[in-house]
Enzyme design. Structure first.
Site, mmCIF file in Angstrom:
data_model
loop_
_atom_site.group_PDB
_atom_site.id
_atom_site.type_symbol
_atom_site.label_atom_id
_atom_site.label_comp_id
_atom_site.label_asym_id
_atom_site.label_seq_id
_atom_site.Cartn_x
_atom_site.Cartn_y
_atom_site.Cartn_z
ATOM 1 N N ASP A 94 0.711 -0.893 -0.107
ATOM 2 C CA ASP A 94 0.070 0.111 -0.084
ATOM 3 C C ASP A 94 0.951 1.079 -0.007
ATOM 4 O O ASP A 94 1.792 1.493 0.754
ATOM 5 C CB ASP A 94 -1.018 -0.274 1.297
ATOM 6 C CG ASP A 94 -1.568 0.982 1.286
ATOM 7 O OD1 ASP A 94 -1.331 1.936 0.271
ATOM 8 O OD2 ASP A 94 -2.295 0.931 2.424
ATOM 9 N N SER A 123 16.383 -2.617 15.070
ATOM 10 C CA SER A 123 17.181 -1.211 15.337
ATOM 11 C C SER A 123 16.659 -0.003 15.423
ATOM 12 O O SER A 123 16.838 0.976 16.086
ATOM 13 C CB SER A 123 17.800 -1.419 13.765
ATOM 14 O OG SER A 123 16.564 -1.003 12.661
ATOM 15 N N CYS A 178 25.640 5.194 11.005
ATOM 16 C CA CYS A 178 26.158 7.055 10.858
ATOM 17 C C CYS A 178 26.092 7.508 11.605
ATOM 18 O O CYS A 178 26.069 8.363 11.538
ATOM 19 C CB CYS A 178 24.556 6.467 10.538
ATOM 20 S SG CYS A 178 23.276 5.608 9.907
ATOM 21 N N HIS A 223 18.851 11.976 13.669
ATOM 22 C CA HIS A 223 19.070 10.975 12.519
ATOM 23 C C HIS A 223 17.684 10.319 11.894
ATOM 24 O O HIS A 223 17.041 9.850 12.847
ATOM 25 C CB HIS A 223 20.157 9.583 12.762
ATOM 26 C CG HIS A 223 20.166 8.981 12.031
ATOM 27 N ND1 HIS A 223 20.187 8.929 10.643
ATOM 28 C CD2 HIS A 223 20.448 7.662 11.951
ATOM 29 C CE1 HIS A 223 20.869 7.817 10.022
ATOM 30 N NE2 HIS A 223 20.858 7.374 10.958
ATOM 31 N N GLU A 264 30.558 4.933 5.551
ATOM 32 C CA GLU A 264 29.908 3.539 6.107
ATOM 33 C C GLU A 264 30.016 2.841 4.721
ATOM 34 O O GLU A 264 29.748 1.392 5.065
ATOM 35 C CB GLU A 264 29.009 3.304 7.279
ATOM 36 C CG GLU A 264 27.386 4.196 6.828
ATOM 37 C CD GLU A 264 26.544 3.716 7.855
ATOM 38 O OE1 GLU A 264 25.895 4.919 8.232
ATOM 39 O OE2 GLU A 264 26.125 2.553 7.807
HETATM 40 P P1 HMG Z 1 8.427 -3.112 7.740
HETATM 41 O O1 HMG Z 1 8.222 -4.201 8.409
HETATM 42 O O2 HMG Z 1 8.134 -2.737 6.476
HETATM 43 O O3 HMG Z 1 7.502 -1.827 8.001
HETATM 44 O O4 HMG Z 1 9.672 -2.604 7.904
HETATM 45 P P2 HMG Z 1 6.018 -2.191 9.999
HETATM 46 O O5 HMG Z 1 5.412 -3.006 9.373
HETATM 47 O O6 HMG Z 1 7.090 -1.839 10.424
HETATM 48 O O7 HMG Z 1 5.519 -0.777 9.063
HETATM 49 C C1 HMG Z 1 5.886 0.507 8.999
HETATM 50 C C2 HMG Z 1 4.900 1.704 9.479
HETATM 51 O O8 HMG Z 1 4.001 1.564 8.834
HETATM 52 C C3 HMG Z 1 4.212 1.022 10.158
HETATM 53 O O9 HMG Z 1 3.866 2.108 11.486
HETATM 54 C C4 HMG Z 1 3.443 0.907 10.114
HETATM 55 O O10 HMG Z 1 1.744 0.936 10.638
HETATM 56 C C5 HMG Z 1 3.046 1.605 9.043
HETATM 57 P P3 HMG Z 1 4.532 2.138 12.882
HETATM 58 O O11 HMG Z 1 3.476 1.491 13.639
HETATM 59 O O12 HMG Z 1 6.068 2.916 12.995
HETATM 60 O O13 HMG Z 1 4.408 3.602 13.391
HETATM 61 N N1 HMG Z 1 1.941 0.868 8.170
HETATM 62 C C6 HMG Z 1 1.067 2.036 7.285
HETATM 63 N N2 HMG Z 1 0.771 2.602 7.166
HETATM 64 C C7 HMG Z 1 0.012 4.120 6.833
HETATM 65 N N3 HMG Z 1 -0.752 3.061 6.107
HETATM 66 C C8 HMG Z 1 -0.591 1.941 5.850
HETATM 67 C C9 HMG Z 1 0.495 1.082 6.384
HETATM 68 N N4 HMG Z 1 0.314 0.070 6.036
HETATM 69 C C10 HMG Z 1 1.483 -0.118 7.183
HETATM 70 N N5 HMG Z 1 -1.605 1.052 5.164
HETATM 71 C C11 HMG Z 1 11.765 -0.941 9.199
HETATM 72 C C12 HMG Z 1 10.381 -1.045 8.235
HETATM 73 C C13 HMG Z 1 11.962 0.429 9.059
HETATM 74 C C14 HMG Z 1 11.762 -1.648 10.397
HETATM 75 C C15 HMG Z 1 12.617 -1.628 7.417
HETATM 76 O O14 HMG Z 1 12.275 -0.792 6.679
HETATM 77 C C16 HMG Z 1 13.843 -1.893 7.707
HETATM 78 O O15 HMG Z 1 14.466 -2.642 7.822
HETATM 79 N N6 HMG Z 1 15.004 -0.591 7.185
HETATM 80 C C17 HMG Z 1 15.916 -0.666 7.592
HETATM 81 C C18 HMG Z 1 16.418 -0.873 9.125
HETATM 82 C C19 HMG Z 1 16.632 0.980 9.642
HETATM 83 O O16 HMG Z 1 16.069 1.723 8.934
HETATM 84 N N7 HMG Z 1 16.226 0.619 10.834
HETATM 85 C C20 HMG Z 1 15.664 2.644 11.357
HETATM 86 C C21 HMG Z 1 16.559 2.924 12.682
HETATM 87 S S1 HMG Z 1 18.752 1.958 12.919
HETATM 88 C C22 HMG Z 1 19.053 3.689 11.600
HETATM 89 O O17 HMG Z 1 18.529 4.607 11.948
HETATM 90 C C23 HMG Z 1 20.564 3.276 11.686
HETATM 91 C C24 HMG Z 1 20.222 3.411 10.286
HETATM 92 O O18 HMG Z 1 20.417 4.705 9.243
HETATM 93 C C25 HMG Z 1 22.172 2.241 9.743
HETATM 94 C C26 HMG Z 1 23.294 3.229 10.397
HETATM 95 O O19 HMG Z 1 23.289 3.726 11.378
HETATM 96 O O20 HMG Z 1 24.023 2.743 9.605
HETATM 97 C C27 HMG Z 1 19.683 2.552 9.164
#
Ligand code: HMG
Length: 386
Positions: A29, A199, A109, A231, A77
């Protein structure tokens, strides 16, 4: 004497995808991407752009005094060599003063903040000197992975000086580090591994920890802040952290902090995660898009690097800061980009500099920006001004 950020530069590649189109292609979606994750577009780097070309392009926006430059530090990184610092190639491409320390820093990061703090300490010890800090990265998780929606590419460059013209940094950092496996990238691959949900939990736990300790250590509270920047691996992540700090603010201040947070995420919504530069992309977006901040306003900054290190620190805006920004250039940089179809993005994603000794040539059809990588010959990257 104050020490802080005197100038800021930005670069992001000339190509992007619309995340509603990506959602459709992945069977998701679109609201999940634009509302749930909080991203509208994602910068796409062709293989002719890497951390060197993007970092050099961002730093090219700065006016650097060749006599005073003493330190060049690149936080990344997604570096292109396990040994040699990208700072050296950037130094050559920009024709910078050779009488410098030039190096690369790594801690996910957090590397941009590590560089900024090193630069601040360097200028504190040598007030006549300038330090160039470049945070540059390409975030890649892989096609159709959970992290794909949080990819991005770009660089932020900062010149750190005494008596800066943008943001005077306070000496108030609170930092916390712990060995955890929330996100990492083994040296044999160019895509990151992430325990996504874990994370996000760790990001929030680190924020709560340093924010609580910061308040105890400084006596400051949320009421002392005109804005909070985070961040931004994706913008919803920053919003979740902001919501942890908001309840202690009165209603009017909550509204102000939310409105300014919204301005701080506009560039990220269009570029995506640029890892080391993401916090500073947020700061730049706030400074360039907000016209309600006054000189002396205190801005809080939360840096998080997986692995993990968290740091909270603050700075105060300098009178006249708005006249030293590149607002119109950055609007043009973003608006002039070309949108890619999802199949074209997938082709570009697959066309990458190989992890191996073979020679490689980048495709001139995708050359853009002031510097390009033309290829790899005899295991040496070849760069040219475009
Ligand atoms: P996911 O499983 O695809 O998503 O992973 P989800 O199921 O958790 O849904 C995300 C949000 O969308 C949720 O909201 C859902 O409710 C919502 P929340 O509960 O979080 O508020 N949602 C909707 N909203 C509106 N309409 C809809 C709908 N469906 C769902 N229809 C995840 C998401 C970010 C975990 C994934 O993309 C990922 O693994 N990303 C990479 C890791 C990441 O970014 N981590 C962030 C923290 S770590 C960090 O910041 C360091 C980093 O920058 C690296 C570094 O330091 O080098 C990553």
């Amino acid at each position: 004497m104050t020490i802080g950020i005197d100038q800021m530069g930005l670069y992001t590649p000339n190509f992007y995808i619309d995340l509603r189109e990506l959602a459709q292609a992945r069977g998701d979606d679109p609201d999940k991407y634009t509302i749930g994750i909080g991203q509208d577009q994602q910068a796409v780097a062709p293989s002719s752009q890497d951390v060197v070309t993007m970092g050099a392009a961002a730093a090219r926006e700065l006016t650097i005094d060749p006599e005073r430059l003493g330190l060049i530090v690149v936080g990344t990184e997604t570096g292109i060599d396990a040994s040699k610092a990208a700072a050296l190639t950037i130094q050559r491409l920009l024709g910078l003063n050779p009488w410098v320390r030039a190096l690369e820093i790594k801690e996910a990061c957090y590397g941009g903040t590590a560089g900024l703090m090193m630069a601040r300490d360097y200028v504190a010890a040598h007030p006549e000197r300038q330090a160039l800090v470049i945070a540059t990265d390409i975030a890649r998780y892989g096609l159709a992975t959970g992290g794909e929606v949080t990819q991005g590419a770009g660089a932020v460059a900062m010149l750190v000086t005494s008596n800066p013209r943008l943001l005077a940094l306070a000496d108030d950092s609170v930092h916390y580090a712990a060995d955890i496996m929330d996100f990492w990238r083994p040296v044999y691959q160019d895509t990151a591994l992430a325990r996504g949900k874990y994370s996000t939990e760790q990001y929030l736990a680190f924020f709560e920890r340093v924010w609580t300790q910061y308040q105890a250590q400084t006596g400051l509270t949320v009421a002392d802040f005109a804005a909070l920047c985070f961040h931004l691996p994706y913008t919803k992540m920053g919003l979740k952290a902001l919501r942890l700090a908001l309840p202690a603010a009165d209603e009017a201040q909550q509204a102000t902090l939310l409105a300014r947070f919204d301005r701080s995420i506009q560039y990220s919504r269009r570029i995506g995660n640029i890892y080391t530069g993401s916090l500073y992309l947020g700061l730049l977006s706030l400074l360039e898009l907000d016209d309600t901040l006054a000189a002396g306003a205190r801005i809080g900054l939360f840096s998080y690097g997986s692995g993990a290190v968290g740091e909270f620190f603050s700075g105060t805006l300098v009178a006249g800061y708005a006249t030293h920004l590149h607002r119109i250039d950055h609007a043009h940089l973003l608006d002039a980009r070309a949108a890619l179809s999802i199949p074209t993005y997938e082709q570009l994603f697959a066309d990458k500099v190989p992890y191996g000794p073979a020679d490689y040539t980048t495709n001139p059809a995708w050359f853009s920006g002031p510097f390009v990588l033309t290829g790899v010959v005899g295991q040496e990257r070849q760069y040219q001004a475009n």
